[in-house]
Design a protein around this motif. Sequence first.
Motif, PDB file in Angstrom:
ATOM      1  N   TYR A  53       5.240  -3.398   5.390  1.00 10.25           N
ATOM      2  CA  TYR A  53       4.120  -4.249   4.972  1.00 10.25           C
ATOM      3  C   TYR A  53       3.023  -4.264   6.035  1.00 10.25           C
ATOM      4  O   TYR A  53       1.838  -4.154   5.713  1.00 10.25           O
ATOM      5  CB  TYR A  53       4.609  -5.670   4.691  1.00 10.25           C
ATOM      6  CG  TYR A  53       3.482  -6.621   4.389  1.00 10.25           C
ATOM      7  CD1 TYR A  53       2.867  -6.612   3.141  1.00 10.25           C
ATOM      8  CD2 TYR A  53       3.012  -7.504   5.344  1.00 10.25           C
ATOM      9  CE1 TYR A  53       1.820  -7.472   2.853  1.00 10.25           C
ATOM     10  CE2 TYR A  53       1.970  -8.367   5.074  1.00 10.25           C
ATOM     11  CZ  TYR A  53       1.380  -8.351   3.832  1.00 10.25           C
ATOM     12  OH  TYR A  53       0.344  -9.195   3.553  1.00 10.25           O
ATOM     13  N   SER A  54       3.419  -4.386   7.286  1.00 18.16           N
ATOM     14  CA  SER A  54       2.445  -4.402   8.374  1.00 18.16           C
ATOM     15  C   SER A  54       1.671  -3.086   8.440  1.00 18.16           C
ATOM     16  O   SER A  54       0.450  -3.078   8.583  1.00 18.16           O
ATOM     17  CB  SER A  54       3.156  -4.657   9.703  1.00 18.16           C
ATOM     18  OG  SER A  54       2.279  -4.542  10.777  1.00 18.16           O
ATOM     19  N   SER A  57      -0.701  -2.841   5.416  1.00 21.04           N
ATOM     20  CA  SER A  57      -1.880  -3.704   5.518  1.00 21.04           C
ATOM     21  C   SER A  57      -2.891  -3.136   6.508  1.00 21.04           C
ATOM     22  O   SER A  57      -4.099  -3.247   6.293  1.00 21.04           O
ATOM     23  CB  SER A  57      -1.475  -5.119   5.919  1.00 21.04           C
ATOM     24  OG  SER A  57      -0.970  -5.150   7.228  1.00 21.04           O
ATOM     25  N   LYS A  58      -2.411  -2.502   7.574  1.00 24.71           N
ATOM     26  CA  LYS A  58      -3.335  -1.876   8.517  1.00 24.71           C
ATOM     27  C   LYS A  58      -4.009  -0.651   7.910  1.00 24.71           C
ATOM     28  O   LYS A  58      -5.182  -0.399   8.166  1.00 24.71           O
ATOM     29  CB  LYS A  58      -2.588  -1.490   9.804  1.00 24.71           C
ATOM     30  CG  LYS A  58      -2.249  -2.684  10.645  1.00 24.71           C
ATOM     31  CD  LYS A  58      -1.585  -2.276  11.937  1.00 24.71           C
ATOM     32  CE  LYS A  58      -1.248  -3.510  12.758  1.00 24.71           C
ATOM     33  NZ  LYS A  58      -0.653  -3.165  14.036  1.00 24.71           N
TER      34      LYS A  58
END
Length: 64
Positions: A53-54, A57-58
């Motif tokens: 997810y991280s 999102s980036k």
Amino acid sequence: MALIGSFMTMLMALIYPCACYLKLYSGKLSKVQITICILIIIVGVVGACAGTYSAMSKIINGEN
């Protein structure tokens, strides 16, 4: 690279070893050992999801 790394690291470091251990010694493990392995697998899945997810999102936000 972070997208693949976060998922594969958790898969190879936590999930696969515990899953293989459970499979190899399926009839010989105590309930405590089974519970600990399942908890480690859950932590690995949660960590892989958080890292993925991280990274996603980036990528979506265009950050490095």
